[in-house]
Design an enzyme around this catalytic site. Structure first.
Site, short mmCIF file in Angstrom:
data_model
loop_
_atom_site.label_atom_id
_atom_site.label_comp_id
_atom_site.label_asym_id
_atom_site.label_seq_id
_atom_site.Cartn_x
_atom_site.Cartn_y
_atom_site.Cartn_z
N GLY A 405 36.42 -33.55 0.63
CA GLY A 405 36.99 -33.09 1.88
C GLY A 405 36.79 -34.09 3.01
O GLY A 405 36.35 -35.22 2.80
N ASP A 512 27.70 -43.46 -8.45
CA ASP A 512 28.87 -43.93 -7.71
C ASP A 512 28.45 -44.95 -6.66
O ASP A 512 28.90 -44.90 -5.51
CB ASP A 512 29.60 -42.75 -7.06
CG ASP A 512 31.00 -43.13 -6.58
OD1 ASP A 512 31.49 -44.21 -6.97
OD2 ASP A 512 31.59 -42.35 -5.81
#
Length: 651
Positions: A405, A512
């Protein structure tokens, strides 16, 4: 009546050159040591002549050997120095036995003298500077710890003056310490007992018999244990910690020995104080400011010293110049930048030089602050998820889009800047969400983005974290990279490596790691962010479910072939991040798509050396890309490899 002689010998003496035009010569003199003085005389035909000089024993501050100069003649192989209130005398013994005899006798006589030096200069003062540290002032503080000091300095040991192990100001608890209940006790070292006010008893009688125990899992928090019953957590940020030790005196931290605790200034309250920022980071910040007289004060790499970093820009000089000035301490424990202008404290010294250049390249005109409007540690999490009130968070502007988001700049309680990750409904399960929150809550390290709390009672769910002023590392490299030097790029890599070494030591896998998921703070330190894919694993290996998205160009072979993640796959990604940094934000494998990268890497293809990376730096990043995970270094080993390369950056 003349004192009885303790030691007499014919020694070679170097002229003290008290006048600028004095010759640099050497003469034989008869040295005579008594209880009150060290005198030297002319000596001719076996007879003592007229006295040529004398030093009072009570004025001597240091007696020690001196390192030999290059190409020293035979007659000057055994030098020692006598540092006294009014000067510096170099003397040469005829052999090592003689030198040791003089050192022993002199040190015996000066034992207990006031103002003995903690540090001395191990090199000669030649051609206007010390050979050991290049300082140009003869009265400059020493650069080498004087080992004899501990034996010669007579400490005040009677009960009236003896410093307690933990001084009274060690733990000073305000009336409104936020407390959170704990269910179980925690082991740890027990500190002395002090009266405290808990949140419940605020405004009433103090709660006594409290023990304070530093928490290993969260260094910013201390356990507060009542001797009889319940436990609370009190934030160590609000416990004024001033650890007193024999090895760290007020003088060693830049304050005069005579100053009281009330007079000691809290430098962190001043905008110009940058703390432990590095030399290269200070230069980058000052150049970004770009104003004549932009300055900051930082901790020097030399223990207990401060450095003033100052920017000046001459006409037609686009880049400008940054000068670094050490704050020195004179014999009276006064602080100075220019020898003739001495002060009791750092703030007074800075105030003076804000109006007078006094030998510096320019006066201190524009303080450059590294401080941001961050949530203080005292109101950050201690234990358990903290459900924040949504109405206390004001959203100000969009910062970007994350995997789950929008990320917004927000203000908490109308006072503190925070980053708000807004989780869309259906973007991830609540289990995933609380796993991320719990993961972030357990991570507390200066090079990791801090987690403050959550708003989870309705959508969009908020994850509230530390706001990092300069945004993501990737964008920073693209916009500011051309103004960065190689040492500054290395410092960025080191910051990330520190954060990752912490994760590694706690068996956390990031999964990541990339420049886009690291953030650049106001002091140009880099922090690791985005733990949305992080998992805690007991065996240091997590097998991803098939179909999970992953960043191919940052992924190790075992990830895109077998979906196996470990700290060693994070190491591979760190090597790619280093490549991103030294290529100033270029896309790795920019000529290939993801499927081609998988083929190329599987065939042994690796990224080329960026132009700004030295061979040594490239070897470090290349070591991260070994095909076999077990052959790759750990993050702790990477820190050890990078550390020597940072030494040249220290002032």
């Amino acid at each position: 009546m003349e004192s009885k002689s303790i030691l007499e010998e014919l020694l070679l003496k170097k002229s003290q050159q008290k006048k600028k035009m004095s010759p640099n010569n050497y003469k034989e003199r008869l040295f005579v040591l008594t209880k009150t003085s060290l005198s030297y005389y002319e000596y001719d035909k076996m007879k003592r002549g007229s006295r040529k000089g004398s030093i009072e024993i009570k004025k001597i501050r240091c007696v020690e050997k001196v390192n030999l100069e290059e190409q020293t003649p035979v007659e000057r192989q055994y030098p020692f120095q006598i540092v006294y209130k009014d000067g510096l005398l170099y003397v040469y013994a005829s052999n090592e036995e003689s030198r040791c005899q003089w050192l022993k006798a002199l040190q015996k006589e000066i034992r207990g003298n006031p103002h003995l030096l903690i540090k001395y200069h191990s090199g000669f003062f030649v051609d206007g500077k010390f050979l050991c540290c290049q300082q140009s002032c003869k009265a400059a503080p020493g650069c080498t710890l004087w080992e004899a000091y501990a034996d010669l300095h007579i400490a005040i040991s009677d009960e009236k003056h003896r410093a307690p192990t933990f001084p009274e100001r060690l733990l000073k608890i305000p009336r409104a310490v936020p407390v959170l209940k704990m269910d179980a006790s925690s082991s740890g070292a027990i500190l002395p007992q002090y009266d405290s006010y808990s949140k419940k008893s605020c405004g009433s009688q103090p709660t006594s018999n409290i023990r304070y125990i530093p928490r290993e899992d969260c260094p910013d928090w201390w356990q507060v244990r009542k001797l009889k019953s319940e436990e609370d957590i009190a934030c160590s940020n609000q416990l004024e910690r001033n650890i007193a030790s024999h090895s760290t005196s007020k003088m060693s931290w830049g304050f005069p020995e005579s100053s009281s605790s009330e007079e000691e200034e809290n430098l962190h309250a001043y905008d110009w104080f940058a703390g432990n920022i590095s030399r290269s980071q200070s230069e980058q910040l000052l150049r970004q400011k770009g104003k004549e007289g932009a300055f900051m004060v930082r901790n020097s790499s030399q223990m207990g010293m401060y450095t003033v970093s100052l920017f000046s820009k001459a006409v037609n000089d686009k880049k400008g110049t940054v000068k670094h000035y050490h704050v020195h301490t004179n014999a009276e424990n006064k602080l100075y930048l220019a020898e003739n202008y001495c002060f009791d404290s750092i703030p007074k010294l800075i105030h003076y030089h804000q109006h007078n250049s006094a030998g510096m390249i320019t006066r201190l005109r524009h303080p450059v602050s590294t401080k941001a409007n961050k949530v203080p540690v005292s109101v950050a999490l201690g234990s358990g998820i903290w459900e924040l009130k949504r109405e206390e968070i004001t959203l100000l502007k969009e910062l970007g889009n994350g995997q789950f988001g929008v990320v917004q700049l927000g203000q908490w309680k109308g006072q503190y800047d925070v980053a708000v990750k807004m989780i869309k409904e259906g973007a991830m399960s609540e289990d995933e969400f609380f796993q991320e929150a719990q993961t972030m809550m357990k991570l507390s390290h200066p090079k990791l983005v801090k987690f403050y709390g959550v708003c989870s009672k309705k959508y969009p769910i908020y994850i509230v974290t530390e706001y990092i002023t300069n945004g993501c590392l990737l964008n920073y490299l693209k916009s500011h990279g051309k103004g960065l030097e190689s040492c500054q790029l290395l410092e960025m890599c080191y910051d990330v490596c520190e954060g990752m070494a912490f994760l590694e030591s706690h068996q956390f896998i990031h999964r990541d790691l990339a420049a886009r998921n690291c953030l650049v703070d106001s002091d140009l330190s880099v922090k690791v962010s985005d733990f949305g894919m992080t998992r805690y694993v007991l065996d240091d290996q997590y097998v991803s479910s098939v179909g999970t998205k992953f960043p191919v160009k940052w992924s190790a072979p075992e990830v895109f072939h077998y979906f196996k993640y470990s700290s060693k796959s994070d190491v591979w990604a760190f090597g790619i991040l280093m490549w991103e940094v030294f290529s100033l934000g270029k896309q790795p494998y920019d000529l290939y798509d993801n499927s081609e990268v998988v083929v190329k890497v599987s065939q042994g293809h690796r990224l080329y050396r960026p132009q700004l990376a030295s061979d040594t730096i490239y070897q470090i990043m290349y070591s991260c890309w070994h095909e076999l995970p077990e052959k790759r270094p750990t993050f702790q080993q990477l820190l050890s490899a990078i550390e020597p390369l940072r030494e040249q950056d220290k002032p």
